[in-house]
Design a protein around this motif. Structure first.
Motif, PDB file in Angstrom:
ATOM      1  N   GLU A 131       0.833  -1.205   0.000  1.00  0.00           N
ATOM      2  CA  GLU A 131       0.000   0.000   0.000  1.00  0.00           C
ATOM      3  C   GLU A 131       0.867   1.256   0.000  1.00  0.00           C
ATOM      4  O   GLU A 131       0.577   2.228  -0.707  1.00  0.00           O
ATOM      5  CB  GLU A 131      -0.928  -0.003   1.223  1.00  0.00           C
ATOM      6  CG  GLU A 131      -2.074  -1.002   1.122  1.00  0.00           C
ATOM      7  CD  GLU A 131      -2.950  -0.971   2.352  1.00  0.00           C
ATOM      8  OE1 GLU A 131      -2.772  -0.043   3.198  1.00  0.00           O
ATOM      9  OE2 GLU A 131      -3.813  -1.851   2.488  1.00  0.00           O
ATOM     10  N   ASP A 134       2.568   1.594  -3.425  1.00  0.00           N
ATOM     11  CA  ASP A 134       1.596   2.099  -4.407  1.00  0.00           C
ATOM     12  C   ASP A 134       1.317   3.586  -4.177  1.00  0.00           C
ATOM     13  O   ASP A 134       1.176   4.355  -5.140  1.00  0.00           O
ATOM     14  CB  ASP A 134       0.293   1.311  -4.320  1.00  0.00           C
ATOM     15  CG  ASP A 134       0.442  -0.134  -4.793  1.00  0.00           C
ATOM     16  OD1 ASP A 134       1.473  -0.446  -5.434  1.00  0.00           O
ATOM     17  OD2 ASP A 134      -0.460  -0.941  -4.513  1.00  0.00           O
ATOM     18  N   ARG A 135       1.227   3.984  -2.910  1.00  0.00           N
ATOM     19  CA  ARG A 135       0.985   5.396  -2.598  1.00  0.00           C
ATOM     20  C   ARG A 135       2.126   6.256  -3.119  1.00  0.00           C
ATOM     21  O   ARG A 135       1.892   7.317  -3.702  1.00  0.00           O
ATOM     22  CB  ARG A 135       0.846   5.567  -1.085  1.00  0.00           C
ATOM     23  CG  ARG A 135       0.663   7.008  -0.635  1.00  0.00           C
ATOM     24  CD  ARG A 135       0.663   7.104   0.874  1.00  0.00           C
ATOM     25  NE  ARG A 135       0.730   8.475   1.332  1.00  0.00           N
ATOM     26  CZ  ARG A 135       0.973   8.841   2.588  1.00  0.00           C
ATOM     27  NH1 ARG A 135       1.173   7.913   3.512  1.00  0.00           N
ATOM     28  NH2 ARG A 135       1.033  10.108   2.912  1.00  0.00           N
ATOM     29  N   TYR A 136       3.360   5.794  -2.947  1.00  0.00           N
ATOM     30  CA  TYR A 136       4.502   6.585  -3.401  1.00  0.00           C
ATOM     31  C   TYR A 136       4.550   6.634  -4.927  1.00  0.00           C
ATOM     32  O   TYR A 136       4.876   7.678  -5.509  1.00  0.00           O
ATOM     33  CB  TYR A 136       5.796   6.002  -2.848  1.00  0.00           C
ATOM     34  CG  TYR A 136       6.974   6.940  -3.019  1.00  0.00           C
ATOM     35  CD1 TYR A 136       7.010   8.149  -2.343  1.00  0.00           C
ATOM     36  CD2 TYR A 136       8.031   6.620  -3.861  1.00  0.00           C
ATOM     37  CE1 TYR A 136       8.069   9.028  -2.498  1.00  0.00           C
ATOM     38  CE2 TYR A 136       9.100   7.492  -4.019  1.00  0.00           C
ATOM     39  CZ  TYR A 136       9.117   8.695  -3.335  1.00  0.00           C
ATOM     40  OH  TYR A 136      10.162   9.562  -3.500  1.00  0.00           O
ATOM     41  N   GLU A 137       4.211   5.546  -5.573  1.00  0.00           N
ATOM     42  CA  GLU A 137       4.163   5.550  -7.037  1.00  0.00           C
ATOM     43  C   GLU A 137       3.119   6.546  -7.535  1.00  0.00           C
ATOM     44  O   GLU A 137       3.342   7.256  -8.518  1.00  0.00           O
ATOM     45  CB  GLU A 137       3.854   4.146  -7.554  1.00  0.00           C
ATOM     46  CG  GLU A 137       5.023   3.176  -7.411  1.00  0.00           C
ATOM     47  CD  GLU A 137       4.708   1.805  -7.984  1.00  0.00           C
ATOM     48  OE1 GLU A 137       3.628   1.654  -8.611  1.00  0.00           O
ATOM     49  OE2 GLU A 137       5.536   0.891  -7.813  1.00  0.00           O
ATOM     50  N   ARG A 138       1.985   6.623  -6.839  1.00  0.00           N
ATOM     51  CA  ARG A 138       0.944   7.584  -7.234  1.00  0.00           C
ATOM     52  C   ARG A 138       1.421   9.019  -7.027  1.00  0.00           C
ATOM     53  O   ARG A 138       1.073   9.916  -7.803  1.00  0.00           O
ATOM     54  CB  ARG A 138      -0.343   7.333  -6.438  1.00  0.00           C
ATOM     55  CG  ARG A 138      -1.121   6.101  -6.887  1.00  0.00           C
ATOM     56  CD  ARG A 138      -2.535   6.096  -6.322  1.00  0.00           C
ATOM     57  NE  ARG A 138      -2.527   6.085  -4.861  1.00  0.00           N
ATOM     58  CZ  ARG A 138      -2.480   4.988  -4.118  1.00  0.00           C
ATOM     59  NH1 ARG A 138      -2.439   3.787  -4.704  1.00  0.00           N
ATOM     60  NH2 ARG A 138      -2.502   5.062  -2.799  1.00  0.00           N
ATOM     61  N   GLU A 141       3.535   9.763 -10.023  1.00  0.00           N
ATOM     62  CA  GLU A 141       2.664   9.863 -11.204  1.00  0.00           C
ATOM     63  C   GLU A 141       1.874  11.162 -11.182  1.00  0.00           C
ATOM     64  O   GLU A 141       1.729  11.835 -12.221  1.00  0.00           O
ATOM     65  CB  GLU A 141       1.718   8.667 -11.237  1.00  0.00           C
ATOM     66  CG  GLU A 141       0.857   8.596 -12.484  1.00  0.00           C
ATOM     67  CD  GLU A 141       0.029   7.327 -12.554  1.00  0.00           C
ATOM     68  OE1 GLU A 141      -1.033   7.357 -13.207  1.00  0.00           O
ATOM     69  OE2 GLU A 141       0.436   6.298 -11.957  1.00  0.00           O
ATOM     70  N   ASP A 142       1.375  11.556 -10.006  1.00  0.00           N
ATOM     71  CA  ASP A 142       0.608  12.805  -9.893  1.00  0.00           C
ATOM     72  C   ASP A 142       1.486  14.033 -10.158  1.00  0.00           C
ATOM     73  O   ASP A 142       1.015  15.029 -10.722  1.00  0.00           O
ATOM     74  CB  ASP A 142      -0.026  12.912  -8.507  1.00  0.00           C
ATOM     75  CG  ASP A 142      -1.173  11.919  -8.313  1.00  0.00           C
ATOM     76  OD1 ASP A 142      -1.643  11.356  -9.313  1.00  0.00           O
ATOM     77  OD2 ASP A 142      -1.576  11.717  -7.145  1.00  0.00           O
ATOM     78  N   HIS A 159       1.632   7.591 -16.097  1.00  0.00           N
ATOM     79  CA  HIS A 159       1.958   6.335 -15.404  1.00  0.00           C
ATOM     80  C   HIS A 159       3.237   5.727 -15.968  1.00  0.00           C
ATOM     81  O   HIS A 159       4.129   5.317 -15.211  1.00  0.00           O
ATOM     82  CB  HIS A 159       0.799   5.352 -15.539  1.00  0.00           C
ATOM     83  CG  HIS A 159       1.072   4.016 -14.909  1.00  0.00           C
ATOM     84  ND1 HIS A 159       1.225   3.842 -13.548  1.00  0.00           N
ATOM     85  CD2 HIS A 159       1.244   2.772 -15.466  1.00  0.00           C
ATOM     86  CE1 HIS A 159       1.474   2.573 -13.283  1.00  0.00           C
ATOM     87  NE2 HIS A 159       1.497   1.905 -14.426  1.00  0.00           N
TER      88      HIS A 159
END
Length: 215
Positions: A131, A134-138, A141-142, A159
């Motif tokens: 989790e 995934d949060r850091y990847e988002r 990406e953001d 992405h």
């Protein structure tokens, strides 16, 4: 010297002791590999009796979990501390890249463990760590999407660009050595330059994508 070391260890709080164990274990995992390092090795390196080590961490898997959590928390906390500074998306992206690369110098063992040994995490730990990953990847990406929206980046798949960013930074520890030609932050500037401006000049002619033949 040993008497001084023992006295210093006795003055450690539980939090400090746990931190010492995590740091020393990360170094051992980097040097010898996770599977080749035993709890005996860790206890010996830290300078505590094995029962004391088990008091803080019931298993080697628990130490592995702590290393993963500490590393990803460091990345997230550093980014969050910058979000109110007014930096633009492209500047924040540079700092994100610098965070990963600078940790190669300050937390080399953590870096190797995080990228090479996530599959060895105990099942109950994989979900929470994933989790956070995934949060850091988002987050990244953001940042790229915000740069596209503001016009500093051209229209692209945010992405895919985020994955390319991680691809440049995450595995640099395999070949990077402190004391070389470039410091980690200088390397971040180079990588950021390649990512944002590419290698091509005005004379570059992009190849025309070939059409995919019908099935």
């Amino acid at each position: 010297m040993k008497t001084v070391d023992r006295a210093a260890r006795r003055r450690m709080s539980s939090t400090e002791r746990r931190q010492q164990i995590v740091t020393r274990a990360a170094g051992l995992f980097d040097q010898s590999g996770y599977s080749n390092t035993t709890m005996d090795d860790i206890a010996r390196d830290v300078g505590v009796a094995k029962p004391t080590l088990y008091h803080y961490f019931p298993s080697k898997d628990d130490i592995l979990h702590a290393i993963h959590g500490e590393f990803i928390d460091l990345l997230i906390e550093r980014h969050e501390a910058r979000t109110e500074t007014g930096l633009r998306p492209e500047q924040l992206l540079l700092e994100v890249m610098a965070d990963i690369l600078e940790l190669m110098e300050t937390h080399r063992g953590h870096v190797r463990v995080f990228f090479e040994h996530h599959r060895e995490l105990p099942p109950e730990a994989r979900g929470p760590i994933k989790e956070k990953r995934d949060r850091y990847e988002r987050i990244v990406e953001d940042l790229i999407a915000a740069g596209i929206e503001s016009g500093v980046f051209r229209a692209a798949d945010a992405h895919l660009a985020a994955l390319a960013t991680f691809g440049m930074c995450n595995w640099a520890y395999q070949w990077y050595r402190p004391g070389g030609r470039l410091r980690s932050r200088e390397l971040a500037y180079q990588f950021w330059n390649y990512l944002v401006y590419g290698l091509g000049t005005d004379q570059l002619t992009l190849p025309t994508p070939r059409a995919t033949p019908p099935a």
